[in-house]
Motif scaffolding. Structure first.
Motif: not given
Length: 117
Positions: A105-114
């Motif tokens: 979930k953290k990675l997904e949030a970072k990916y969406k942010k990027l």
């Protein structure tokens, strides 16, 4: 030794004479009652003894069954140990899955942010 006076001797003879006049049934009554009491006690002792033998048999059966159960438990112990190990492994795997889910979930949030940049 005490000498008996004449009135005491006469009283003793009078009692003996009176006892001779009493029917034999009345004289045997205390003996019969004592005999019946003895028979009753004897029967009670026999019943108590039988009850103790019965309880002894029950205790022996319980002991035998307990030994059988202990042997069966000892035979199952390796499998119970394996179940405990598997349960611990499942709990550890579950914790790893929760951590992996949180990390994804953290990675997904970072990916969406990027991606928004």
């Amino acid at each position: 030794m005490r000498s008996t006076s004449q009135p005491e001797a006469a009283r003793g003879q009078g009692m003996a004479a009176a006892a001779e006049g009493v029917p034999a049934i009345h004289r045997e009554e205390p003996v019969r009652a004592t005999s019946e009491d003895y028979k009753l006690l004897e029967n009670m002792n026999k019943l108590t003894s039988l009850k103790y033998l019965e309880m002894k048999d029950i205790a022996i059966n319980i002991s035998r069954n307990l030994k059988d159960l202990n042997q069966k438990y000892a035979g199952l112990q390796p499998y119970l140990d394996q179940i405990n190990v598997i349960e611990e492994q499942v709990a550890a795997l579950e914790q790893a899955a929760y951590k992996l889910d949180a990390y994804s979930k953290k990675l997904e949030a970072k990916y969406k942010k990027l991606e928004k940049r």
